[in-house]
Design an enzyme around this catalytic site. Structure first.
Site, PDB file in Angstrom:
ATOM      1  N   HIS A  69       0.876  -1.178   0.000  1.00  0.00           N
ATOM      2  CA  HIS A  69       0.000   0.000   0.000  1.00  0.00           C
ATOM      3  C   HIS A  69       0.913   1.227   0.000  1.00  0.00           C
ATOM      4  O   HIS A  69       1.593   1.488   0.989  1.00  0.00           O
ATOM      5  CB  HIS A  69      -0.910  -0.006   1.221  1.00  0.00           C
ATOM      6  CG  HIS A  69      -1.874  -1.160   1.229  1.00  0.00           C
ATOM      7  ND1 HIS A  69      -3.134  -1.077   0.678  1.00  0.00           N
ATOM      8  CD2 HIS A  69      -1.742  -2.432   1.667  1.00  0.00           C
ATOM      9  CE1 HIS A  69      -3.741  -2.257   0.801  1.00  0.00           C
ATOM     10  NE2 HIS A  69      -2.919  -3.098   1.407  1.00  0.00           N
ATOM     11  N   LEU A  70       0.920   1.928  -1.118  1.00  0.00           N
ATOM     12  CA  LEU A  70       1.812   3.097  -1.222  1.00  0.00           C
ATOM     13  C   LEU A  70       1.136   4.395  -0.791  1.00  0.00           C
ATOM     14  O   LEU A  70       1.793   5.427  -0.640  1.00  0.00           O
ATOM     15  CB  LEU A  70       2.356   3.231  -2.646  1.00  0.00           C
ATOM     16  CG  LEU A  70       3.423   2.203  -3.038  1.00  0.00           C
ATOM     17  CD1 LEU A  70       3.849   2.397  -4.489  1.00  0.00           C
ATOM     18  CD2 LEU A  70       4.635   2.281  -2.114  1.00  0.00           C
ATOM     19  N   ARG A  71      -0.189   4.344  -0.604  1.00  0.00           N
ATOM     20  CA  ARG A  71      -0.957   5.456  -0.001  1.00  0.00           C
ATOM     21  C   ARG A  71      -1.099   6.707  -0.860  1.00  0.00           C
ATOM     22  O   ARG A  71      -1.875   7.588  -0.524  1.00  0.00           O
ATOM     23  CB  ARG A  71      -0.362   5.865   1.357  1.00  0.00           C
ATOM     24  CG  ARG A  71      -0.203   4.731   2.348  1.00  0.00           C
ATOM     25  CD  ARG A  71      -1.516   4.091   2.697  1.00  0.00           C
ATOM     26  NE  ARG A  71      -1.385   3.176   3.820  1.00  0.00           N
ATOM     27  CZ  ARG A  71      -2.233   2.191   4.074  1.00  0.00           C
ATOM     28  NH1 ARG A  71      -3.294   1.999   3.299  1.00  0.00           N
ATOM     29  NH2 ARG A  71      -2.062   1.400   5.098  1.00  0.00           N
ATOM     30  N   HIS A 186      -9.211 -10.211  -1.427  1.00  0.00           N
ATOM     31  CA  HIS A 186      -9.099  -9.941   0.016  1.00  0.00           C
ATOM     32  C   HIS A 186     -10.256 -10.708   0.651  1.00  0.00           C
ATOM     33  O   HIS A 186     -11.395 -10.252   0.626  1.00  0.00           O
ATOM     34  CB  HIS A 186      -9.209  -8.426   0.239  1.00  0.00           C
ATOM     35  CG  HIS A 186      -9.378  -8.003   1.661  1.00  0.00           C
ATOM     36  ND1 HIS A 186      -8.384  -7.364   2.376  1.00  0.00           N
ATOM     37  CD2 HIS A 186     -10.425  -8.087   2.515  1.00  0.00           C
ATOM     38  CE1 HIS A 186      -8.823  -7.083   3.591  1.00  0.00           C
ATOM     39  NE2 HIS A 186     -10.054  -7.516   3.712  1.00  0.00           N
ATOM     40  N   ASP A 312       2.156  -7.061   2.432  1.00  0.00           N
ATOM     41  CA  ASP A 312       0.965  -6.287   2.796  1.00  0.00           C
ATOM     42  C   ASP A 312       1.421  -5.039   3.556  1.00  0.00           C
ATOM     43  O   ASP A 312       0.870  -4.677   4.602  1.00  0.00           O
ATOM     44  CB  ASP A 312      -0.041  -7.106   3.611  1.00  0.00           C
ATOM     45  CG  ASP A 312      -1.431  -6.457   3.596  1.00  0.00           C
ATOM     46  OD1 ASP A 312      -1.586  -5.368   3.011  1.00  0.00           O
ATOM     47  OD2 ASP A 312      -2.362  -7.034   4.193  1.00  0.00           O
ATOM     48  N   HIS A 316       1.258   3.612   8.279  1.00  0.00           N
ATOM     49  CA  HIS A 316       0.300   4.541   8.885  1.00  0.00           C
ATOM     50  C   HIS A 316       1.045   5.652   9.607  1.00  0.00           C
ATOM     51  O   HIS A 316       2.210   5.476   9.995  1.00  0.00           O
ATOM     52  CB  HIS A 316      -0.604   3.818   9.887  1.00  0.00           C
ATOM     53  CG  HIS A 316      -1.639   2.948   9.245  1.00  0.00           C
ATOM     54  ND1 HIS A 316      -2.665   3.463   8.488  1.00  0.00           N
ATOM     55  CD2 HIS A 316      -1.793   1.607   9.226  1.00  0.00           C
ATOM     56  CE1 HIS A 316      -3.409   2.467   8.040  1.00  0.00           C
ATOM     57  NE2 HIS A 316      -2.906   1.325   8.462  1.00  0.00           N
TER      58      HIS A 316
HETATM   59 ZN   LIG Z   1      -6.348  -7.114   2.209  1.00  0.00          ZN
HETATM   60 ZN   LIG Z   2      -3.506  -5.087   1.763  1.00  0.00          ZN
END
Ligand SMILES: [Zn+2]
Ligand SMILES: [Zn+2]
Lengths: 431, 308
Positions: A69-71, A186, A312, A316
C-alpha cells in the site's frame, strides 16, 4: 559502464540455478552469468567494468512485493510513492505492486496514469499499479478492466475490502481472465468479520476485544475457489492467515484449479498472544492468528500451497496508531522487515534458499505476468544482494518508510539486503 | 506488606497477597462509613481525577465518595468517545491531565485497553474503572469483599456467574479473582453469549442456568444490555428472561444459604425476579454498593502510599 558482481552465490529459481558465479550487467540488462567472469572481462573491456566483490553474499533476482500500500494519492502523510519505494529498495525489493485503496481509489485510467507518472519521476523501484475490481471498491459495479489494463495495471483487487457480492466476483473473474488480468481476493466475509479487532480465540476472550473468526476468511476462500472452478478462471488469495485457508487452497491445487496464494511475514512470525499489551502496532487485518494457524502457514509455504510471501506493507501515521486499540488503524509497515523475517524460514528448515527466493521473486512475477524474477541473459538488471550473516536490530526510526508502525521494532534479525540494483543501477547500498 | 503496584488495571495482574491486602484494607475502612463524620484526613492535599468516557453514575459516584472520605480533592471529567472522531485524542487528554498533576486517575472507557495506554504513558497511578469487555477490577474486589463478609471465606465456594459473559468485564475480573482465591467458578449463559475458549480460564461452562446453580454458594447475575437484542446475540428479552432469570423456583437448586449478587443496575424481571432481588435473606446487592466505596478507598489509599 558495465557492472560485474563477483564472488557471490547466485540463486535463480527461474533457471534452477544455484552456483558460485559472477554476474555481468550491461545496459541495464543481465549480460551473463558464469564462474570466474572477472578473470576475462576486465582484460576484454579495460577500464569499462566496475567490479563489486560480493564474497559471502547471495545474489538473487530482484525481490518483488506483490502486495504493497503506497498510499499516494490521498494519504501522503502515511507514505508516498517516493518514500514507499525507498523503503522497498532498503528492504531488497526492486519491484512493488501497489494496491488501489488510495484516495481516490485507483478505479479508473486517470489514477493509474497518475501513479505511473509519479513512479517515473520519483520511484526507486519498478511500480506496478493494481486496479480496483469495483468502482470506488464499493462492491457493486465493475470498473473498466480493459481501460485500466491499457493504462498499465497488472492485476485487479478491492483489497482492504472483500467483494461480498458473489455474483459480482464471478463476473470479475470471468472478465479479468479473458483479459489475462489476475484477480487478487481480500477474503473476508464482512458479516462474520463483525467489526472484529483481533483473532477470535482465547486471547480475544481474555482481552475483551471483539474477535474475527477464522471462518470469516475461510468462507470467502472457499467461495472464490468454487467460483474459479465453475468459471474455469483463476484467483489469487491475498494474505492467507488461517490453517483452514491453507487446507482449502491445498485441496484446490490438488484438484488442478488455477488458485494461487500469498501470506505475509507476520503470519508466520507472530501470534495473537502478542496482543496482550494492547500495542496497536500488532493490529493488522487479517489479524494475527493462533499457533496452529502459524504452523499451518509454514507447512503451506513448505509444500508449495502458498506461492508467495508478500508484505501487505500498510504504513500509517502516528495519529492512526496512537489511539485506543479499538480505534487504531490496521496494518504493519513491512517492506523493511520482510526479508529479514523470511530468512528465518531457511534457518528453521521450512524453505531452502531457492524456495524462498521463488516465493519472493519468481512466483510473484509469474502470478502477475511480470517480465521479472529471473537472471536469464537479456532480462532486466534487477538484482538483490543479500548478506545472510549480518546481525541487525529493527529500528523504526531508521525506516525509510513514513510508516513507523512495526511490531518488530527492537527485534534482533540475521540477514538483510545490502545492495539493491534496479535496471542495472544501484538504488540502495547498505554495505 | 508494602503495595508495589503503580496501577490497578485488572485482577489478572494481582497476586493473592495483593488481593488479600486490598480486601483487609477495605474492611478496615468500612467502619469510617458508619461514623457520624465520615471523613479521615489520609489523602488531604492529594487529588483524584475521575475520567469517564462512559456514563456510569454508580461507579463514578462510588469513586467520588471514596476520595472525599479520604479528604482527597476529586475532580470529575465526563468525556465523550465521539471526540475520537474529531477533537482531542485520549493521549492528548491524558497529557493535559498529567500537567494538572493529580495523584490518581480513575478511568472508565468503552475501549478495552484504554487504561493500559494511560498507564504506560503517565507517571500517575491509573485505576481501571471498567474498560470495554475487558476488566472491571474494583467491581470484582467489592464482590470478593462481599462474599468474604457473608461467607467468611472465598476458597472452596461454588460461584455461578450467569448471563452475557461475552460482553462482561465484571465476569472476566471475577473469574480471575475468584479463581485465584480458590473458589470454583461456573458460568452459564446462552451459547451466543459465551466467548470462545472461555473454559481455558479454568471455569466450567453451561448453557443453562439450572446446571450452573446446583449447590452454588453464590449466584452472580450479570446485567443484560438491552440493545444486544438487535445484534442477533439472542432472540428476545422475553425468551431470555424465561430461561435465565433467577427466581423462587430455580434458586431452590442452589445451597440453602445462597447469596445473590448483581453488579447493577438491575433489569428487574430479566436477570432476577423482583422478589429475589428484594429478599434480604439472600440478596446482597446493597451490601455490594456499600463495600464498593470501601474497596475504592482502599485502592486510593494503597496507591498513594498510605500503608508505608
Ligand atoms: Zn487485504
Ligand atoms: Zn492489503
Amino acid at each position: 559502464m558495465k557492472l560485474l558482481l563477483t564472488g557471490a552465490r547466485v540463486i535463480d529459481p527461474s533457471q534452477k540455478m544455484d552456483v558460485a558465479a559472477d554476474v555481468l550487467l550491461e545496459n541495464g540488462k543481465i549480460a551473463g552469468i558464469a564462474p570466474e567472469l572477472v578473470k576475462t572481462i576486465n582484460s576484454k573491456y579495460p577500464g569499462k567494468v566496475k567490479a563489486i566483490d560480493l564474497s559471502g553474499m547471495i545474489v538473487v533476482p530482484g525481490l518483488i512485493d506483490m502486495h504493497t500500500h503506497l498510499r499516494e494519492p490521498g494519504f501522503e502523510y502515511k507514505e508516498t510513492i517516493a518514500s514507499g519505494s525507498a523503503a522497498a529498495v532498503a528492504g531488497g525489493f526492486t519491484s512493488v505492486a501497489c494496491m488501489p485503496n488510495s484516495s481516490p481509489i485507483n478505479d479508473n485510467r486517470s489514477i493509474t496514469e497518475f501513479i505511473k507518472r509519479k513512479a517515473a519521476q520519483a520511484a526507486l523501484t519498478n511500480i506496478y499499479p493494481i486496479g480496483a475490481i469495483s468502482k470506488d471498491s464499493a462492491g457493486s459495479q465493475l470498473t473498466e478492466f480493459w481501460d485500466l489494463k491499457e493504462a498499465g495495471i497488472v492485476a485487479l483487487s478491492d483489497d482492504g475490502k472483500p467483494v461480498m457480492d458473489a455474483a459480482l466476483m464471478r463476473r470479475a473473474l470471468e472478465y479479468a481472465f479473458s483479459l489475462g488480468l489476475p484477480v487478487i481476493s481480500h477474503c473476508e466475509d464482512i458479516n462474520l468479520f463483525g467489526g472484529g479487532l483481533m483473532n477470535e480465540g482465547y486471547y480475544s476472550t481474555i482481552l475483551g476485544l471483539r474477535g474475527v473468526p477464522s471462518i470469516a476468511e475461510e468462507a470467502m476462500v472457499a467461495r472464490d475457489i468454487l467460483i474459479a472452478e465453475f468459471t474455469k478462471t483463476s484467483v489469487h488469495v491475498a494474505h492467507v492467515s488461517t490453517a483452514g485457508s491453507v487446507r482449502l487452497i491445498r485441496e484446490a491445487k490438488k484438484r488442478g484449479l488455477q488458485v494461487t496464494a500469498e501470506t505475509a511475514p507476520h503470519y508466520f512470525t507472530l501470534t495473537d498472544e502478542s496482543l496482550q499489551s494492547y500495542d496497536t502496532n500488532f493490529k493488522v487485518n487479517p489479524p494475527l492468528r493462533g499457533i496452529d494457524d502459524l504452523t499451518a502457514i509454514k507447512e503451506g509455504l513448505a509444500d508449495g500451497t502458498l506461492d508467495a510471501i508478500a508484505c501487505d506493507h500498510a504504513p500509517h501515521g502516528r495519529t492512526d496508531k496512537e489511539v485506543e486499540f479499538e480505534y487504531a488503524a490496521c496494518g504493519i509497515s513491512g517492506l523493511e522487515t520482510s526479508l529479514g523475517l523470511s530468512l528465518q524460514l531457511i534457518r528453521d528448515g521450512v524453505l531452502s534458499w531457492p524456495e524462498l527466493i521463488a516465493k519472493m521473486s519468481t512466483n510473484p512475477a509469474r502470478i502477475l505476468n511480470l517480465p521479472k524474477g529471473t537472471l536469464k541473459a537479456g532480462a532486466d538488471g534487477d538484482i538483490t544482494v543479500i548478506d545472510p550473516q549480518i546481525q541487525w536490530t529493527v529500528d523504526v526510526k531508521a525506516f525509510r518508510s513514513r510508516g513507523k508502525n512495526s511490531p518488530f521494532h527492537g527485534r534482533e534479525m540475521q540477514g538483510r539486503a545490502v545492495l539493491t540494483i534496479v535496471g542495472g543501477e544501484i538504488k540502495y547500498d547498505g554495505r | 506488606m508494602k503495595f508495589e503496584k503503580k496501577d490497578i488495571l485488572g485482577i489478572k495482574e494481582l497476586t493473592v497477597d495483593e488481593i488479600n491486602l486490598i480486601l483487609e484494607t477495605a474492611e478496615s475502612f468500612l467502619e469510617i462509613s458508619t461514623r457520624e463524620i465520615k471523613k479521615v484526613p489520609t489523602m488531604r492535599g492529594k487529588s483524584v481525577i475521575n475520567l469517564f468516557y462512559e456514563a456510569s453514575t454508580r461507579t463514578r459516584t462510588s469513586f467520588e465518595i471514596a476520595g472525599k472520605r479520604l479528604s482527597a480533592d476529586t475532580i470529575n471529567i465526563s468525556a465523550s468517545t465521539s471526540s475520537v472522531v474529531k477533537g482531542e485524542t485520549l493521549i492528548d487528554t491524558a497529557r493535559n491531565l498529567e500537567a494538572m498533576n493529580p495523584d490518581v486517575i480513575v478511568i472508565r472507557h468503552s475501549a478495552a485497553g484504554a487504561p493500559h495506554m494511560l498507564a504506560k504513558l503517565l507517571r500517575q497511578s491509573i485505576i481501571n474503572a471498567g474498560d470495554g469487555a475487558h476488566e472491571h477490577p474494583t467491581q470484582a474486589l467489592l464482590d470478593m469483599m462481599t462474599i468474604k463478609e457473608k461467607k467468611g471465606r472465598i476458597a472452596g465456594l461454588k460461584v455461578a456467574i450467569v448471563g452475557d459473559i461475552m460482553h462482561s468485564r465484571v465476569a472476566r475480573s471475577n473469574i480471575y479473582g475468584l479463581s485465584k482465591m480458590g473458589a470454583k467458578v461456573v458460568l452459564a449463559g446462552p451459547a451466543t453469549m459465551l466467548p470462545r475458549n472461555i473454559e481455558q480460564m479454568g471455569v466450567v461452562v453451561h448453557t443453562n442456568l439450572e446446571d450452573a446453580i446446583i449447590d452454588a454458594d453464590v449466584v452472580m447475575m450479570l446485567r443484560i444490555q438491552l440493545e444486544r437484542q438487535n445484534q442477533s446475540i439472542f432472540p428476545s428479552l422475553r425468551e431470555y428472561s424465561q430461561h435465565y432469570c433467577l427466581n423462587r423456583t430455580n434458586i431452590q437448586l442452589a445451597k440453602k444459604d445462597v447469596i445473590v449478587m448483581h453488579p447493577g443496575p438491575i433489569n428487574r424481571g430479566v436477570e432476577i425476579s423482583p422478589d429475589i432481588a428484594d429478599d434480604p435473606s439472600c440478596s446482597v446487592i446493597l451490601d455490594q454498593v456499600n463495600n464498593g466505596v470501601a474497596v475504592r478507598m482502599a485502592l486510593l489509599y494503597l496507591l498513594t502510599g498510605g500503608n508505608e
